[in-house]
Write an enzyme that holds these catalytic residues in place. Structure first.
Site, short mmCIF file in Angstrom:
data_model
loop_
_atom_site.label_atom_id
_atom_site.label_comp_id
_atom_site.label_asym_id
_atom_site.label_seq_id
_atom_site.Cartn_x
_atom_site.Cartn_y
_atom_site.Cartn_z
N CYS A 95 24.30 -28.74 23.06
CA CYS A 95 24.72 -29.60 24.18
C CYS A 95 26.24 -29.73 24.19
O CYS A 95 26.82 -30.34 23.29
CB CYS A 95 24.06 -30.97 24.03
SG CYS A 95 24.70 -32.22 25.15
N CYS A 98 27.42 -33.35 24.45
CA CYS A 98 27.32 -34.05 23.16
C CYS A 98 28.46 -33.62 22.24
O CYS A 98 28.99 -34.43 21.47
CB CYS A 98 25.98 -33.75 22.49
SG CYS A 98 24.58 -34.15 23.52
N ASP A 486 62.77 -8.06 21.91
CA ASP A 486 63.65 -7.53 20.88
C ASP A 486 63.67 -6.00 21.04
O ASP A 486 62.75 -5.44 21.66
CB ASP A 486 63.10 -7.95 19.52
CG ASP A 486 63.92 -7.39 18.38
OD1 ASP A 486 65.16 -7.45 18.47
OD2 ASP A 486 63.34 -6.89 17.40
N ASP A 678 59.56 -8.70 16.23
CA ASP A 678 58.79 -8.25 15.07
C ASP A 678 59.39 -8.63 13.73
O ASP A 678 58.71 -8.58 12.71
CB ASP A 678 58.62 -6.73 15.12
CG ASP A 678 59.90 -6.01 14.73
OD1 ASP A 678 60.96 -6.41 15.23
OD2 ASP A 678 59.84 -5.08 13.91
N ASP A 682 63.30 -12.99 13.88
CA ASP A 682 62.81 -13.37 15.21
C ASP A 682 61.97 -14.64 15.18
O ASP A 682 61.60 -15.15 16.24
CB ASP A 682 61.97 -12.23 15.81
CG ASP A 682 62.81 -11.01 16.17
OD1 ASP A 682 63.98 -11.21 16.54
OD2 ASP A 682 62.32 -9.88 16.05
#
Length: 784
Positions: A95, A98, A486, A678, A682
């Site tokens: 449910c 619920c 980048d 990467d 960064d």
């Protein structure tokens, strides 16, 4: 009077990236009357405090204060082992309404700092302010679940392969439900066919009604006793009992029968959807073949330690990350990257947990324990993603809380007011219309299908090698107008090669390369590695001394007592050394010795194959501005930007410069900015962007940790796949919202004017919910 004892606690400040804000937090926390000392470590994102009195109350004050100073930063007490959270499996939770009640109730409890219930995965994660409160919080959680949904079994999540053995229980439950509804249907049909008097009809219809709807009536009574009135059980109970009260026995039983049958089919559809989603994440290894004293032992992957030797046989999953020390084979990486073509691996290469060994025998030296392995990180990312709800999901959850009570009172008004004010109107006629109104009103179609939709979208993205950390980020991908990327390792391969050596007068290329190689020999930067690969001579480490890296410029080192500089043009300008400006694009390393310029080495990096396709795909999806940021020189940046057709670029940037450049590009609140990177440098800008995207295959752990989306294949085109899945998910979610509102709106109107019966009402409730769930299941099969 005895002085109150002081307790020392350490807070982790998740998402803290502003040094100025860190200083403010330290100062203002120190000014709280309960705090006797406050010490901030910005680099580690920790705040140590000395507290007198109740640590739980003080923790709440500190968390609130931190959020006021730097919205979005979470302040949490660090436990002895970070053990301030627990995940529970809620078996049998079918449910959605619920589930929302359980989550809401738990978040109101004193000892729990945060509760997230993932309805699709049937997982509940609770966090407490302090690890010492965890056991009592778990007990309180179990009590709340028992109150709201007594039939749900609560189990603590095991570290091993859980959640795969419940299909037998599910089948048994379905069988018993069908038998119960079958028996009720027999009595219902008998009552329809036999010509009996009023009391005989009432007896047969009553038996059928109680057999079919007894569970609903019991749930409704139990919820009313706890003050939880407005839910689907209450609506169905009132509507069907009302039908009996006005002697519409067949419709009262029929509504309950079709409601229960519809709920049963809805449960089957939800469970199918869950299995479909879970199958995308069925990459957890069951065991590892541990090699001990020449013998092999099958053990749980959690028991294997870093440095242990494991053997992976053909057909087995690689259980942990490690380096191949013997053997070669083809491995299937599709579970991690979505890449369908097997990859060849051999001695000296790395293999990741989750790969499937196809043919050869591999002996692997383990490089990380199971908790830090790639497969475990992916499982955690995908499983926890549903706790970060999308705005649409949050809106529907709040909407459902107010919608049902409004409809109940509207139905009451519909039953009572017209007979009082319209001449000739009968109470029985308008009560029937009100009962139709009640049956239609249940918001199940929205409450169930929308969380399944977003979770399915996250699963579909992971199938394509894209990990999205939450429904909120999946939805935000639809509003991207600016993409900042980048260069190195993102748009380019990140594999550098020496392409030209230009020596100054009175100096040879060979001598220049030798000096540069010696200078760079202590660095592991890709540029340094490329120079060392180009130089095939020997390097005597005893010749080197006073090695010093100069951030954003290069390095300084003594070689045979001569001071050598190797770096970019900014280093030459800083040291006031005249240098040659190259006429070709590429990364340039200028070299000088004792302030005499020796020449430069040109290093080039190739653009990724799919970079152009990724840029085109982003433009097709309505991205208005694509910008590249790089620490590389102006000439290289200009060349790459021109080749890829980017709108703009910024060159020669330091890590902190990238953050300020992204802040300049952040525009309207509704238009989202993505940053794709990467490297470890960064991480700050990934955290600052609206959506941070990390290259996951080659990307650093820090970048992946800071990102909101992870591209496991290291392909920029995967960003297009992610946006494609996000758009398809939004399309299906809004289809479900429109379907529910339109059908319910039409039937509600028809019911109010006496043009709809209970049969249409049941379709508008259960039928629409079933259709919405089946529609949501399409998302798991989304293609890029």
């Amino acid at each position: 009077m005895e002085a109150r004892a002081l307790s020392k606690e350490k807070f982790i400040l998740e998402g803290l990236n502003c040094a100025s804000c860190a200083s403010k937090i330290e100062k203002q926390v120190g000014e709280l009357k309960e705090v006797k000392g406050s010490k901030m470590n910005f680099a580690m994102k920790t705040l140590e405090v000395e507290v007198s009195g109740d640590i739980d109350q003080t923790a709440k004050k500190i968390a609130k204060l931190v959020d006021e100073i730097e919205p979005g930063v979470k302040a949490k007490i660090k436990g002895e082992s970070g053990d301030n959270e627990k995940t529970l499996i809620l078996e049998g939770l079918g449910c959605a309404d619920c589930a929302a009640k359980i989550e809401r109730k738990l978040n109101e409890l004193e000892g729990i700092s945060q509760a997230h219930l993932n309805f699709a995965a049937q997982k509940l994660k609770i966090k407490v302010h302090h690890f010492s409160h965890l056991d009592s919080a778990v007990e309180a959680t179990k009590r709340v679940i028992k109150e709201i949904e007594p039939g749900v079994k609560v189990n603590e999540e095991e570290s091993t392969n859980e959640g795969h053995g419940h299909s037998h229980d599910d089948n048994s439950n379905l069988k018993s439900e069908f038998i119960r509804l079958g028996i009720g249907s027999v009595f219902f049909i008998a009552a329809l066919l036999l010509k009996l008097n009023l009391w005989g009809e009432l007896a047969l219809y009553g038996i059928a009604y109680l057999t079919i709807g007894g569970k609903v009536l019991a749930k409704s009574a139990r919820n009313i006793s706890r003050g939880q009135i407005f839910d689907e059980n209450f609506l169905m109970s009132v509507a069907t009992i009302g039908a009996f009260a006005i002697k519409e026995f067949p419709e009262g039983v029929a509504v309950m029968l079709f409601y229960e049958v519809g709920e049963l089919f809805q449960d089957i559809a939800v469970n199918r959807s869950r299995r479909s989603i879970k199958s995308l994440m069925d990459i957890r290894p069951d065991y590892a073949n541990l090699k001990v004293d020449g013998e092999m032992k099958k053990v749980d992957p959690n028991q294997v330690e870093v440095g242990d030797i494991i053997v992976v046989k053909p057909g087995e999953k690689v259980p942990l990350d490690g380096e191949i020390i013997e053997g070669e084979s083809m491995v299937d990486t599709s579970a991690l990257t979505g890449e369908s073509v097997p990859r060849k691996v051999k001695q000296g290469e790395e293999v990741l947990s989750g790969f499937i060994n196809k043919d050869g025998l591999l002996t692997v030296k383990v490089s990380s324990d199971f908790g830090e392995s790639t497969v475990n990180k992916i499982l955690e990312l995908v499983e926890n993603a549903a706790s970060e709800k999308a705005p649409t999901e949050n809106f529907i959850t709040k909407f459902a809380r107010y919608y049902t009570p409004v409809v109940v009172f509207s139905a009451l008004a519909l039953a009572v007011l017209p007979p009082l004010f319209i001449s000739g109107a009968s109470f029985s006629q308008w009560i029937y219309r009100a009962l139709v109104f009640l049956v239609v009103s249940c918001p199940c179609a929205l409450v169930v299908s929308i969380p399944l939709g977003f979770f399915g979208g996250i699963g579909a993205a992971s199938k394509q090698g894209v990990l999205v950390k939450g429904g909120n980020y999946l939805e935000a991908l639809n509003s991207v107008k600016t993409v900042v990327m980048d260069k190195t390792g993102t748009l380019t391969e990140g594999t550098f090669k020496v392409t030209d050596i230009v020596a100054a007068e009175d100096f040879s290329k060979e001598e220049l390369l030798e000096v540069a190689a010696k200078a760079e020999s202590n660095s592991n930067h890709p540029i340094a590695v490329s120079i060392l690969e180009a130089y095939d001579g020997q390097i005597n480490a005893s010749q080197l001394s006073n090695y010093q890296e100069i951030a954003g410029h290069g390095l300084k080192v003594s070689i045979d007592n001569q001071e050598v500089l190797a770096g970019n043009h900014k280093l030459m300008e800083r040291e006031k050394i005249e240098y040659i400006k190259p006429d070709k694009a590429g990364t340039v390393v200028h070299v000088a010795s004792d302030n005499q310029y020796l020449g430069y080495i040109l290093i080039s990096d190739s653009i990724k194959e799919d970079a152009k396709g990724a840029i085109k795909g982003l433009r097709d999806f309505g991205v208005e501005k694509i910008v590249m940021l790089t620490g590389d020189n102006e000439q290289v940046a200009k060349s790459v930007a021109a080749e890829l057709g980017l709108d703009d670029y910024r060159a020669e940037l330091l890590p902190q410069d990238k953050v300020s450049e992204v802040e300049k590009l952040l525009t309207k609140e509704d238009d989202k900015l993505i940053f794709v990177g990467d490297g470890i440098n960064d991480a700050p800008v990934l955290a600052r962007a609206d959506i941070g995207v990390a290259m996951g295959g080659l990307g650093s752990d820090a970048a992946i940790e800071a990102a909101d989306v992870v591209l496991m294949k290291d392909k920029p085109s995967n960003l297009v796949d992610a946006i494609n899945v996000a758009k398809f998910t939004r399309k299906v979610v809004w289809q479900n919202i429109a379907l529910a509102f339109i059908v319910k709106g039409i039937v509600l109107t028809m019911g109010a004017f006496g043009m709809a019966t209970m049969w249409e009402a049941v379709f508008a409730d259960v039928g629409v919910a079933l259709l919405a769930v089946l529609n949501a299941m399409r998302i798991t099969r989304a293609k890029s």
